[in-house]
Design an enzyme around this catalytic site. Structure first.
Site, short mmCIF file in Angstrom:
data_model
loop_
_atom_site.label_atom_id
_atom_site.label_comp_id
_atom_site.label_asym_id
_atom_site.label_seq_id
_atom_site.Cartn_x
_atom_site.Cartn_y
_atom_site.Cartn_z
N GLY A 112 -12.46 -9.38 -3.86
CA GLY A 112 -13.69 -9.73 -3.15
C GLY A 112 -14.90 -9.37 -4.00
O GLY A 112 -14.89 -8.36 -4.71
N ARG A 191 -4.93 -17.81 -1.54
CA ARG A 191 -3.70 -17.20 -2.06
C ARG A 191 -3.08 -16.24 -1.07
O ARG A 191 -1.88 -16.23 -0.84
CB ARG A 191 -4.01 -16.43 -3.36
CG ARG A 191 -4.41 -17.27 -4.53
CD ARG A 191 -4.97 -16.39 -5.63
NE ARG A 191 -6.28 -15.88 -5.25
CZ ARG A 191 -7.42 -16.27 -5.82
NH1 ARG A 191 -7.40 -17.11 -6.81
NH2 ARG A 191 -8.58 -15.79 -5.41
N HIS A 321 -8.72 0.45 5.08
CA HIS A 321 -8.80 -0.48 3.94
C HIS A 321 -7.76 -0.15 2.86
O HIS A 321 -8.12 0.17 1.72
CB HIS A 321 -10.22 -0.48 3.35
CG HIS A 321 -10.53 -1.72 2.58
ND1 HIS A 321 -11.80 -2.23 2.47
CD2 HIS A 321 -9.74 -2.57 1.87
CE1 HIS A 321 -11.78 -3.33 1.73
NE2 HIS A 321 -10.53 -3.56 1.34
N ILE A 322 -6.48 -0.27 3.25
CA ILE A 322 -5.40 0.09 2.30
C ILE A 322 -4.52 -1.09 1.91
O ILE A 322 -3.45 -0.90 1.35
CB ILE A 322 -4.50 1.21 2.88
CG1 ILE A 322 -3.91 0.79 4.24
CG2 ILE A 322 -5.24 2.54 2.97
CD1 ILE A 322 -2.70 1.60 4.66
N SER A 324 -4.34 -3.26 -0.40
CA SER A 324 -3.86 -3.40 -1.79
C SER A 324 -3.32 -2.08 -2.35
O SER A 324 -3.03 -1.98 -3.55
CB SER A 324 -5.00 -3.91 -2.68
OG SER A 324 -6.04 -2.95 -2.74
O1 LIG Z 1 -9.86 -6.28 -3.87
C1 LIG Z 1 -10.44 -6.33 -2.79
O2 LIG Z 1 -11.37 -7.12 -2.56
C2 LIG Z 1 -10.04 -5.40 -1.75
O3 LIG Z 1 -10.47 -5.50 -0.63
C3 LIG Z 1 -9.09 -4.32 -2.12
O4 LIG Z 1 -7.99 -4.34 -1.33
#
Ligand SMILES: O=C(O)C(=O)CO
Length: 356
Positions: A112, A191, A321-322, A324
């Protein structure tokens, strides 16, 4: 020499020594001046290794697990050529002005980039790298986990078991909603949306729907998923999964209008950005039983204050917010962001660059 004079002399010497030291730091082993970069946080080792081993730049870093204070960021970016940042740093005109005309590349360790003003970068001719693809699987996996946690009431049930609320087996107790024969609506078939659908398919989902800025027939047929309007997505879905980027078009798109059209048995899941959701409207929908439950990995703000009303609801699972957060994914993100930054500094094509 009087004490005051002595102190002045000492200060001058120290300052001049610092400048000499700084020049030395900003040269590589061949004595050539190298670009200065600023890394805004402790990052996974694979990323740091790539930056160090390149010997291409002099690295300064905010060596902490917590975000760099804004005032420190504004100070540290002055005169740098490259900025390695995270989604927690707002990169706007103020930061870019503080950096000055030397800044050539910004590389964010995130897919993002809503925290970065693209317009301000473009105006200054600064390039932007980001990290798509490498986190798709991890985010999709967590999205499925969150969907199941919310729909099958996992946290609520585990809490009951732990705190004496588990009386006996009861036919009507802790019943949730399953994926078999369900309709899943995906908001944003990029994706990650495709990867979520692929993972949900084996659970026996009957139909996939999606809403995107424009129809995406090539990817949709591989699922398959039908293109519908936001209102149809709301009305027909048993599960709504938000996977879109935060843009001016998607800001607050999940609001009272959407929630009021959803089934009262429906589950809402968001792993994209908190700004996509009007949280007050979501709270009302959950409290009033307009929808059955929600799973959120992202909120506005982050962190969500511990006294936020959403934390008081049994039918809302909030994660910090975990999505990834696997060791290999975070290393891959860090490495890709490092390679993007170095490519930008060399004036070469980045592996993943945002077209501006
Ligand atoms: O990479 C991003 O945009 C995230 O939100 C991390 O998970």
């Amino acid at each position: 020499m009087g004490t005051l004079c002595h102190l002045k002399w000492l200060k001058k010497t120290l300052v001049s020594d610092f400048h000499t030291w700084w020049k030395l730091q900003a040269t590589n082993t061949t004595g050539k001046q190298v670009p200065r970069i600023y890394v805004t946080r402790q990052i996974p080792p694979d990323g740091m290794k790539i930056l160090h081993q390149s010997r291409l730049c002099h690295i300064e870093q905010w060596d902490s697990e917590d975000p760099v204070p804004r005032s420190e960021l504004l100070k540290k970016v002055a005169g740098i050529q490259g900025l390695y940042c995270l989604l927690t740093e707002k990169i706007d005109a103020e930061v870019l002005d503080a950096a000055g005309p030397s800044l050539k590349v910004v590389s964010t360790m995130s897919v993002g980039y809503d925290h970065i003003s693209l317009q301000e970068l473009k105006k200054r001719g600064i390039r932007l790298g980001y990290t798509p693809d490498v986190l798709t699987e991890a985010v999709a996996e967590l999205t499925v986990a969150l969907l199941l946690a919310a729909s099958r009431r996992l946290l609520e049930a585990a809490e009951k078991a732990k705190t004496g609320g588990w009386g006996t087996w009861k036919p009507l107790w802790m019943c949730g909603h399953g994926l078999t024969d369900s309709t899943v609506g995906i908001l944003g078939l990029g994706r990650i949306g495709v990867a979520v659908a692929t993972r949900l398919k084996p659970f026996g989902v009957k139909r996939f729907l999606y809403t995107d800025m424009s129809a995406r027939p090539e990817v949709a047929t591989s699922i398959p998923a039908d293109s519908v309007t936001v209102d149809e997505l709301a009305r027909l879905s048993d599960f709504i999964v938000v996977c879109c980027a935060l843009t001016p078009e998607t800001q607050g798109i999940c609001n009272k209008s959407l929630f009021s059209q959803m089934k009262d048995t429906a589950i809402f899941v968001n792993t994209s950005r908190g700004g996509v959701v009007n949280q007050d409207d979501l709270y009302q929908a959950l409290v009033n039983g307009q929808i059955a439950a929600a799973g959120l990995d992202v909120t506005e703000p982050e962190p969500l204050p511990t006294d936020h009303p959403l934390f008081k609801l049994k039918n809302c699972v909030v994660l910090p917010h975990i999505a990834s957060a696997t060791v290999s994914t975070r290393n891959a993100m860090a490495a890709l962001a490092a390679n993007n930054l170095l490519a930008g500094l060399r004036g070469e094509a980045m592996e993943k660059e945002v077209p501006l």
